[in-house]
Design a protein around this motif. Structure first.
Motif, PDB file in Angstrom:
ATOM      1  N   UNK A 142      15.594  14.319  52.654  1.00 19.47           N
ATOM      2  CA  UNK A 142      14.314  14.291  53.380  1.00 19.47           C
ATOM      3  C   UNK A 142      13.729  15.696  53.496  1.00 19.47           C
ATOM      4  N   UNK A 143      14.574  16.681  53.730  1.00 20.78           N
ATOM      5  CA  UNK A 143      14.114  18.051  53.960  1.00 20.78           C
ATOM      6  C   UNK A 143      13.708  18.758  52.668  1.00 20.78           C
ATOM      7  N   UNK A 144      14.236  18.325  51.536  1.00 18.04           N
ATOM      8  CA  UNK A 144      14.017  19.028  50.268  1.00 18.04           C
ATOM      9  C   UNK A 144      12.533  19.133  49.939  1.00 18.04           C
ATOM     10  N   UNK A 145      12.090  20.361  49.677  1.00 17.82           N
ATOM     11  CA  UNK A 145      10.721  20.592  49.250  1.00 17.82           C
ATOM     12  C   UNK A 145       9.696  20.665  50.365  1.00 17.82           C
ATOM     13  N   UNK A 146      10.113  20.431  51.608  1.00 18.74           N
ATOM     14  CA  UNK A 146       9.168  20.495  52.721  1.00 18.74           C
ATOM     15  C   UNK A 146       9.024  21.925  53.222  1.00 18.74           C
ATOM     16  N   UNK A 147       7.795  22.342  53.470  1.00 20.60           N
ATOM     17  CA  UNK A 147       7.554  23.676  54.006  1.00 20.60           C
ATOM     18  C   UNK A 147       7.961  23.759  55.475  1.00 20.60           C
ATOM     19  N   UNK A 148       7.757  22.683  56.199  1.00 17.96           N
ATOM     20  CA  UNK A 148       8.108  22.644  57.623  1.00 17.96           C
ATOM     21  C   UNK A 148       8.896  21.363  57.897  1.00 17.96           C
ATOM     22  N   UNK A 149       9.963  21.510  58.645  1.00 18.53           N
ATOM     23  CA  UNK A 149      10.832  20.366  58.941  1.00 18.53           C
ATOM     24  C   UNK A 149      10.519  19.850  60.337  1.00 18.53           C
ATOM     25  N   UNK A 150       9.426  19.138  60.479  1.00 21.98           N
ATOM     26  CA  UNK A 150       9.000  18.670  61.783  1.00 21.98           C
ATOM     27  C   UNK A 150       9.687  17.350  62.131  1.00 21.98           C
ATOM     28  N   UNK A 151      10.195  17.317  63.342  1.00 26.76           N
ATOM     29  CA  UNK A 151      10.948  16.158  63.798  1.00 26.76           C
ATOM     30  C   UNK A 151      10.128  14.878  63.756  1.00 26.76           C
ATOM     31  N   UNK A 152       8.860  14.926  64.072  1.00 27.12           N
ATOM     32  CA  UNK A 152       8.034  13.735  64.189  1.00 27.12           C
ATOM     33  C   UNK A 152       8.080  12.881  62.922  1.00 27.12           C
ATOM     34  N   UNK A 412      14.828  29.296  71.562  1.00 28.63           N
ATOM     35  CA  UNK A 412      14.674  30.740  71.351  1.00 28.63           C
ATOM     36  C   UNK A 412      13.833  31.111  70.132  1.00 28.63           C
ATOM     37  N   UNK A 413      13.404  30.135  69.335  1.00 25.16           N
ATOM     38  CA  UNK A 413      12.594  30.397  68.144  1.00 25.16           C
ATOM     39  C   UNK A 413      13.244  31.463  67.259  1.00 25.16           C
ATOM     40  N   UNK A 414      14.572  31.545  67.332  1.00 24.57           N
ATOM     41  CA  UNK A 414      15.279  32.577  66.582  1.00 24.57           C
ATOM     42  C   UNK A 414      15.316  32.280  65.090  1.00 24.57           C
ATOM     43  N   UNK A 415      14.991  31.039  64.710  1.00 20.95           N
ATOM     44  CA  UNK A 415      14.941  30.699  63.286  1.00 20.95           C
ATOM     45  C   UNK A 415      13.561  30.959  62.687  1.00 20.95           C
ATOM     46  N   UNK A 416      12.660  31.507  63.469  1.00 16.79           N
ATOM     47  CA  UNK A 416      11.353  31.907  62.964  1.00 16.79           C
ATOM     48  C   UNK A 416      10.390  30.763  62.698  1.00 16.79           C
ATOM     49  N   UNK A 417      10.699  29.577  63.200  1.00 16.68           N
ATOM     50  CA  UNK A 417       9.768  28.471  63.052  1.00 16.68           C
ATOM     51  C   UNK A 417      10.227  27.359  62.140  1.00 16.68           C
ATOM     52  N   UNK A 418      11.481  27.395  61.707  1.00 24.26           N
ATOM     53  CA  UNK A 418      12.002  26.298  60.892  1.00 24.26           C
ATOM     54  C   UNK A 418      11.925  24.985  61.670  1.00 24.26           C
ATOM     55  N   UNK A 419      12.302  25.048  62.933  1.00 23.05           N
ATOM     56  CA  UNK A 419      12.418  23.845  63.743  1.00 23.05           C
ATOM     57  C   UNK A 419      11.157  23.572  64.570  1.00 23.05           C
ATOM     58  N   UNK A 420      10.560  24.606  65.130  1.00 22.48           N
ATOM     59  CA  UNK A 420       9.383  24.445  65.973  1.00 22.48           C
ATOM     60  C   UNK A 420       8.189  25.191  65.414  1.00 22.48           C
TER      61      UNK A 420
END
Length: 506
Positions: A142-152, A412-420
């Motif tokens: 599911x994550x492959x090729x996505x620029x942003x991995x948004x939970x929704x 903490x946004x420590x991943x730079x925006x991967x998750x949020x």
């Protein structure tokens, strides 16, 4: 004997994959309480007691079904204190043909398990943990090729896969997500149910005595232990939540009140995360409450989203990005976590409330974790690894796979925006809106700077200013930076001065 089946402390499910096709006549089960696992993070006393008691009760459940269980208690004379040591002892004593284990939930443990075949010269069958809806490969695809991995978007896939709140291929009510209806502040005049509590039985009392003796220097209070420890207890707790709290869970899930630790939250995650409850069963029970008219759609959808959406998504992120994810530090934050995270001794009422109940109950709900203790840590520039270790240690439901991405990524946004898509930060205004904490705080939330001002107010702008080079291009923060830019030089300097004075005191 044929197989030695190792069951870990968060695998307390009769349908765990390691038990599939197990033969009580020929297979033995190994369960161990080891100091290595109890102390790799300095876990809350109630957390240790809950897990050990649940393990001991599960061992009895297995014995009642005919299995031979080799259970090594923490204070057993020959306990080596580690998985490796206890497995080695069991292999020497029992000479199994094969070791069977369901894949551990944490990266460090799985890495160790994968060395066992060479170490012990015994075949190791590491089985997939089938208690989750999406396996690791499914999430990675599911994550492959996505620029942003948004939970929704992942959540919608899980809804379709499980058919929860789906009719004719479409979401019930016409919307996937009712989060906009779930942000009401609560009032002390409202009826507030409490999670179902359980009187410790003899097994739990013995564990409490052990923990009190062996972990006296660990964080947290051991008094008034109320967690259940069996599958039956967990089922009763689930029934109680659905009957008394699910109806109002949605609308008030972000609310906070002085002296109200639980509001309408389920406090089921600790049972779910050790395997005493099944995620799909929980969700189906909640869905049934909706169809029976016992709970509104916004509550039921929000509750189900936390389990098949957020919980599954967080696990996917963890396995997709480990082991490097733990080292993420987008803001290069280095400040040590203030000591009051361990004592609760602070004049900030919101922090004192959240940390105080964490200390007493090994519990705080998600908004207290995200928008109070997490928000503060992010604003002051706390080292994300330290706050990660704190959350892992202090909460009864915290296992690394679920806690780390929630902390490193969301909090903490420590991943730079991967998750949020942006940092979860706020001034004191959000806390004032969603709680009654501010009315009895030493600090005035309406004052922006100065000795009496709520520290969150100046810290908010200080955070944005010092991280401007990394955040100004974020589209969701554009309006905020435009507000900062429109301020007079004097006003901006006043914010920075107030924040620096507070930070220097830390």
């Amino acid at each position: 004997m044929r197989n030695l089946i190792l069951i870990m402390g968060d695998q307390l499910s009769p349908n765990i994959s390691s038990l599939k096709d197990a033969d009580p006549e020929r297979d033995h089960i190994l369960m161990v309480e080891v100091m290595e696992e109890a102390t790799y993070a300095k876990h809350h006393k109630k957390k240790i007691a809950f897990i050990f008691s649940a393990m001991r009760h599960f061992a009895e459940e297995l014995r009642e079904t005919g299995f031979t269980v080799r259970y090594v208690k923490l204070d057993a004379p020959k306990n080596t204190g580690s998985f490796n040591g206890e497995l080695g002892r069991a292999i020497k004593d029992l000479s199994p043909e094969k070791i069977i284990v369901t894949e551990p939930s944490e990266y460090r443990v799985l890495s160790d398990v994968l060395t066992w075949e060479d170490r012990y010269s015994v075949p190791i069958d590491v089985r997939e943990d089938t208690r989750f809806i999406a396996n690791k490969d499914e999430f990675a695809n599911w994550a492959a090729g996505r620029k942003a991995l948004r939970m929704e978007y992942f959540y919608r896939e899980m809804r379709r896969k499980t058919n929860l709140l789906i009719e004719d291929g479409k979401p019930v009510g016409g919307k996937w997500n009712y989060d906009s209806e779930n942000r009401k502040p609560a009032d002390n005049d409202m009826f507030m149910p409490s999670p179902l509590s359980f009187e410790p039985d003899e097994i739990t009392r013995n564990v409490l005595s052990l923990v009190d003796k062996q972990f006296s220097d660990h964080f947290g209070d051991l008094d008034d232990f109320w967690f259940g420890a069996t599958r039956q207890d967990a089922e009763k707790a689930l029934n109680h939540f659905i009957e008394t709290a699910l109806e109002n869970f949605g609308a008030y899930q972000d609310a906070m009140l002085i002296g109200q630790k639980y509001l309408y939250h389920s406090v089921l995650s600790l049972y779910l995360n050790v395997g005493l409850l099944d995620p799909i069963d929980i969700c189906r029970r909640a869905q049934e409450a909706y169809y029976e008219g016992k709970a509104p759609l916004n509550s039921v959808e929000g509750f189900i989203r936390q389990i098949i959406g957020w919980r599954e998504y967080i696990r996917g992120i963890y396995w997709l990005k480990m082991p490097d994810y733990e080292k993420s530090n987008f803001f290069d934050a280095t400040r040590a976590l203030p000591n009051f995270y361990w004592t609760g001794a602070t004049d900030m009422r919101c922090m004192a409330e959240a940390i105080g109940q964490t200390k007493s109950d090994a519990y705080a709900h998600h908004i207290q974790r995200l928008m109070v203790t997490g928000n503060f840590a992010l604003l002051i520039g706390a080292n994300p690894h330290e706050i990660h270790e704190w959350y892992l240690a202090v909460y009864a439901d915290a296992f690394e796979w679920v806690e780390m991405p929630n902390t490193i990524g969301m909090s903490q946004f420590a991943d730079g925006g991967l998750l949020g898509s942006k940092p979860y930060i706020s001034s004191g205004n959000y806390i004032a809106k969603m709680s009654n904490y501010c009315g009895s705080c030493k600090y005035n939330v309406k004052e922006k700077t100065g000795e009496n001002a709520c520290p969150f107010n100046a810290l908010y702008w200080h955070f944005l200013d010092r991280n401007s080079d990394k955040l100004r291009s974020n589209p969701r923060l554009g309006p905020v930076y435009r507000t900062w830019d429109r301020m007079s030089d004097e006003k901006r300097k006043d914010y920075i001065k107030s924040a620096n004075k507070f930070l220097n005191q830390l």
